[in-house]
Design a protein around this motif. Sequence first.
Motif, PDB file in Angstrom:
ATOM      1  N   GLU A 226      44.310 -56.779  33.577  1.00  0.00           N
ATOM      2  CA  GLU A 226      42.886 -56.681  33.895  1.00  0.00           C
ATOM      3  C   GLU A 226      42.495 -57.722  34.940  1.00  0.00           C
ATOM      4  O   GLU A 226      41.765 -57.419  35.895  1.00  0.00           O
ATOM      5  N   ARG A 227      42.998 -58.948  34.784  1.00  0.00           N
ATOM      6  CA  ARG A 227      42.693 -59.989  35.775  1.00  0.00           C
ATOM      7  C   ARG A 227      43.288 -59.635  37.124  1.00  0.00           C
ATOM      8  O   ARG A 227      42.650 -59.814  38.167  1.00  0.00           O
ATOM      9  N   ILE A 228      44.527 -59.130  37.106  1.00  0.00           N
ATOM     10  CA  ILE A 228      45.181 -58.773  38.368  1.00  0.00           C
ATOM     11  C   ILE A 228      44.415 -57.648  39.058  1.00  0.00           C
ATOM     12  O   ILE A 228      44.139 -57.698  40.268  1.00  0.00           O
ATOM     13  N   PHE A 229      44.051 -56.606  38.285  1.00  0.00           N
ATOM     14  CA  PHE A 229      43.317 -55.486  38.868  1.00  0.00           C
ATOM     15  C   PHE A 229      41.982 -55.950  39.450  1.00  0.00           C
ATOM     16  O   PHE A 229      41.572 -55.520  40.536  1.00  0.00           O
ATOM     17  N   THR A 230      41.287 -56.830  38.723  1.00  0.00           N
ATOM     18  CA  THR A 230      39.989 -57.314  39.196  1.00  0.00           C
ATOM     19  C   THR A 230      40.145 -58.074  40.516  1.00  0.00           C
ATOM     20  O   THR A 230      39.370 -57.874  41.460  1.00  0.00           O
ATOM     21  N   GLN A 231      41.166 -58.937  40.590  1.00  0.00           N
ATOM     22  CA  GLN A 231      41.395 -59.684  41.822  1.00  0.00           C
ATOM     23  C   GLN A 231      41.752 -58.751  42.970  1.00  0.00           C
ATOM     24  O   GLN A 231      41.262 -58.911  44.100  1.00  0.00           O
ATOM     25  N   ILE A 232      42.603 -57.762  42.694  1.00  0.00           N
ATOM     26  CA  ILE A 232      42.991 -56.828  43.750  1.00  0.00           C
ATOM     27  C   ILE A 232      41.790 -56.021  44.226  1.00  0.00           C
ATOM     28  O   ILE A 232      41.561 -55.839  45.430  1.00  0.00           O
ATOM     29  N   GLU A 233      40.995 -55.523  43.266  1.00  0.00           N
ATOM     30  CA  GLU A 233      39.831 -54.711  43.637  1.00  0.00           C
ATOM     31  C   GLU A 233      38.833 -55.530  44.452  1.00  0.00           C
ATOM     32  O   GLU A 233      38.257 -55.036  45.424  1.00  0.00           O
ATOM     33  N   ASP A 234      38.617 -56.792  44.063  1.00  0.00           N
ATOM     34  CA  ASP A 234      37.704 -57.636  44.826  1.00  0.00           C
ATOM     35  C   ASP A 234      38.236 -57.883  46.241  1.00  0.00           C
ATOM     36  O   ASP A 234      37.473 -57.851  47.218  1.00  0.00           O
ATOM     37  N   ALA A 235      39.544 -58.154  46.336  1.00  0.00           N
ATOM     38  CA  ALA A 235      40.134 -58.411  47.654  1.00  0.00           C
ATOM     39  C   ALA A 235      40.046 -57.171  48.540  1.00  0.00           C
ATOM     40  O   ALA A 235      39.735 -57.267  49.732  1.00  0.00           O
ATOM     41  N   VAL A 236      40.320 -55.995  47.948  1.00  0.00           N
ATOM     42  CA  VAL A 236      40.242 -54.757  48.729  1.00  0.00           C
ATOM     43  C   VAL A 236      38.821 -54.512  49.200  1.00  0.00           C
ATOM     44  O   VAL A 236      38.571 -54.173  50.365  1.00  0.00           O
ATOM     45  N   ALA A 237      37.856 -54.703  48.303  1.00  0.00           N
ATOM     46  CA  ALA A 237      36.452 -54.466  48.669  1.00  0.00           C
ATOM     47  C   ALA A 237      35.999 -55.430  49.763  1.00  0.00           C
ATOM     48  O   ALA A 237      35.333 -55.036  50.721  1.00  0.00           O
ATOM     49  N   SER A 238      36.371 -56.727  49.633  1.00  0.00           N
ATOM     50  CA  SER A 238      35.948 -57.719  50.617  1.00  0.00           C
ATOM     51  C   SER A 238      36.564 -57.473  51.989  1.00  0.00           C
ATOM     52  O   SER A 238      36.013 -57.906  53.003  1.00  0.00           O
ATOM     53  N   SER A 239      37.695 -56.776  52.048  1.00  0.00           N
ATOM     54  CA  SER A 239      38.330 -56.480  53.331  1.00  0.00           C
ATOM     55  C   SER A 239      37.952 -55.098  53.855  1.00  0.00           C
ATOM     56  O   SER A 239      37.899 -54.889  55.064  1.00  0.00           O
ATOM     57  N   LEU A 240      37.700 -54.156  52.950  1.00  0.00           N
ATOM     58  CA  LEU A 240      37.407 -52.783  53.368  1.00  0.00           C
ATOM     59  C   LEU A 240      35.990 -52.651  53.912  1.00  0.00           C
ATOM     60  O   LEU A 240      35.759 -51.921  54.884  1.00  0.00           O
ATOM     61  N   VAL A 241      35.031 -53.372  53.310  1.00  0.00           N
ATOM     62  CA  VAL A 241      33.629 -53.241  53.740  1.00  0.00           C
ATOM     63  C   VAL A 241      33.444 -53.708  55.186  1.00  0.00           C
ATOM     64  O   VAL A 241      32.842 -52.995  55.997  1.00  0.00           O
ATOM     65  N   PRO A 242      33.932 -54.914  55.599  1.00  0.00           N
ATOM     66  CA  PRO A 242      33.724 -55.334  56.991  1.00  0.00           C
ATOM     67  C   PRO A 242      34.355 -54.407  58.020  1.00  0.00           C
ATOM     68  O   PRO A 242      33.752 -54.113  59.049  1.00  0.00           O
ATOM     69  N   ILE A 243      35.564 -53.904  57.740  1.00  0.00           N
ATOM     70  CA  ILE A 243      36.220 -53.049  58.729  1.00  0.00           C
ATOM     71  C   ILE A 243      35.543 -51.689  58.805  1.00  0.00           C
ATOM     72  O   ILE A 243      35.447 -51.065  59.857  1.00  0.00           O
ATOM     73  N   ASP A 244      34.994 -51.203  57.664  1.00  0.00           N
ATOM     74  CA  ASP A 244      34.230 -49.957  57.686  1.00  0.00           C
ATOM     75  C   ASP A 244      32.937 -50.141  58.483  1.00  0.00           C
ATOM     76  O   ASP A 244      32.538 -49.265  59.255  1.00  0.00           O
ATOM     77  N   GLU A 245      32.272 -51.297  58.305  1.00  0.00           N
ATOM     78  CA  GLU A 245      31.069 -51.587  59.084  1.00  0.00           C
ATOM     79  C   GLU A 245      31.392 -51.725  60.572  1.00  0.00           C
ATOM     80  O   GLU A 245      30.575 -51.359  61.421  1.00  0.00           O
ATOM     81  N   MET A 246      32.584 -52.236  60.900  1.00  0.00           N
ATOM     82  CA  MET A 246      32.979 -52.373  62.294  1.00  0.00           C
ATOM     83  C   MET A 246      33.067 -51.005  62.959  1.00  0.00           C
ATOM     84  O   MET A 246      32.553 -50.787  64.060  1.00  0.00           O
ATOM     85  N   PHE A 247      33.697 -50.027  62.281  1.00  0.00           N
ATOM     86  CA  PHE A 247      33.800 -48.680  62.838  1.00  0.00           C
ATOM     87  C   PHE A 247      32.420 -48.026  62.939  1.00  0.00           C
ATOM     88  O   PHE A 247      32.122 -47.335  63.913  1.00  0.00           O
ATOM     89  N   SER A 248      31.564 -48.247  61.926  1.00  0.00           N
ATOM     90  CA  SER A 248      30.231 -47.640  61.945  1.00  0.00           C
ATOM     91  C   SER A 248      29.376 -48.237  63.050  1.00  0.00           C
ATOM     92  O   SER A 248      28.541 -47.553  63.636  1.00  0.00           O
ATOM     93  N   ALA A 249      29.556 -49.545  63.351  1.00  0.00           N
ATOM     94  CA  ALA A 249      28.733 -50.217  64.349  1.00  0.00           C
ATOM     95  C   ALA A 249      28.911 -49.631  65.739  1.00  0.00           C
ATOM     96  O   ALA A 249      27.990 -49.670  66.559  1.00  0.00           O
ATOM     97  N   VAL A 250      30.094 -49.096  66.037  1.00  0.00           N
ATOM     98  CA  VAL A 250      30.344 -48.522  67.362  1.00  0.00           C
ATOM     99  C   VAL A 250      30.192 -47.008  67.357  1.00  0.00           C
ATOM    100  O   VAL A 250      30.467 -46.344  68.352  1.00  0.00           O
ATOM    101  N   GLY A 251      29.772 -46.433  66.214  1.00  0.00           N
ATOM    102  CA  GLY A 251      29.483 -45.004  66.153  1.00  0.00           C
ATOM    103  C   GLY A 251      30.694 -44.101  66.212  1.00  0.00           C
ATOM    104  O   GLY A 251      30.611 -42.972  66.707  1.00  0.00           O
ATOM    105  N   LEU A 252      31.842 -44.579  65.714  1.00  0.00           N
ATOM    106  CA  LEU A 252      33.050 -43.758  65.744  1.00  0.00           C
ATOM    107  C   LEU A 252      33.079 -42.796  64.554  1.00  0.00           C
ATOM    108  O   LEU A 252      32.619 -43.138  63.461  1.00  0.00           O
ATOM    109  N   PRO A 253      33.627 -41.590  64.726  1.00  0.00           N
ATOM    110  CA  PRO A 253      33.779 -40.647  63.596  1.00  0.00           C
ATOM    111  C   PRO A 253      34.905 -41.104  62.677  1.00  0.00           C
ATOM    112  O   PRO A 253      36.064 -40.696  62.839  1.00  0.00           O
ATOM    113  N   THR A 254      34.568 -41.941  61.715  1.00  0.00           N
ATOM    114  CA  THR A 254      35.577 -42.603  60.886  1.00  0.00           C
ATOM    115  C   THR A 254      36.474 -41.600  60.171  1.00  0.00           C
ATOM    116  O   THR A 254      37.703 -41.729  60.182  1.00  0.00           O
ATOM    117  N   ASP A 255      35.873 -40.606  59.524  1.00  0.00           N
ATOM    118  CA  ASP A 255      36.670 -39.646  58.749  1.00  0.00           C
ATOM    119  C   ASP A 255      37.673 -38.920  59.633  1.00  0.00           C
ATOM    120  O   ASP A 255      38.833 -38.742  59.256  1.00  0.00           O
TER     121      ASP A 255
END
Length: 440
Positions: A226-255
Amino acid sequence: MHRPIVIKIRAMFERAFPEQRLFLRSDTETRFIRLSPMTQFVGVTGSALLLGWTIISSAMLLMHSLGAGDLKQQALRDQAIYEQRLNQLAAERDARALEASQAQERFAIALSEVSAMQSRLLASEDRLKELETGIDVVAATLRDTMKDRDEARDQVAALRAELDQNESDEPDARRMADLETTLGMLSAALGDLAGQRDAMQETVSEAELALDRIALDSRLEAERNERIFTQIEDAVASSLVPIDEMFSAVGLPTDSILEQVRRSYSGQGGPLTPITFSTSGDAEIDEVTARANDVLGQLDELNLYRIAAQKLPFGFPVRGYYRSTSGFGQRWGRMHEGHDWAGATGTPIHATADGVVVHAGRQSGYGNLIKIKHDFGFETRYAHLSKIRVKVGQRVSRGDRIGDMGNTGRSTGTHLHYEVRVGGKPVNPLKYIKAARDVF
């Protein structure tokens, strides 16, 4: 009628400027020059006009000089503030790059933890299955032993009853001997059965203790997971959100971009394949497996983002000391289709994304020019170079040095002219650089 007016005006001039004589004396003679009132008026008026023009011109020059000095000082201050801001952005970009690198290292560690956790769970499941099988065998043997014991007791009771009955009858020594021998064998068999029963009970007790230890280990393993999963999920979220915002900021068709990357890498497989923690063979996925597969899915998406980002011009083209001199947009009535950075001759120029060099040579006003073709319809251009370090057809990666800053072509000083084109149309390069400053 006009004559009296003229006479009055002349009289006014004579009163204001009476006739003067200027004597010029030499050794042999004396001469004089007569200065009429009109001559004096013209001279005084001309002198006054000349003096006024001189004063006005000097004032205008002084005001212009003061204004130009203020504008120059303001321009210098604005330039210093802009350069300071660029340095801060560069430092923030380097910090984000370090954080991204550390996040990738954490992801690698997390993947190894998930793999080790899977191995431990599989080993625990195998041990549990073996112990359950051993307990079943022990229980079956114990049941058989107790059944044999009961049968032996019944036989002993029957023999004793028969022996008691025979004692009241006429003694038969031979039959008595047989009965005693049989009774001894049964007693020995009962002793052996009692020993086996005690051994079986001890084995069952040990198996129960082992099961308790396994249950405790399973609970501890679940808490650790449970601790490992929580740490992994937090790390993934903290890295996935900024890069997703980066693609959205330039108006790219992410999907669409991620789907193209996924198809390009669909045949590679690897550590992000969904896992199964059960060996029982049933198709139902438990909560732990579902959660692990969800984390792996997010890591897979992050990996696709990383691959796509490498192929798009999110990098910065200049390394070393530089300053921004001209942006994207209208300039002097013409469209400036890129962004300019000035620096020293030979300042390193780097590719801003993975791609293939399609032009490396001189081209009219661009001077020494490099064109790099990228995926998804992107192209970058690097102009006015003093040296070209790549050739046509060469594949380059983001960060590779491709040339040196120079002053070739239609250029007024040493600088880099950098363009980003999408489908052949120029776009503002800073839009991509600013979008990536919090990620790379």
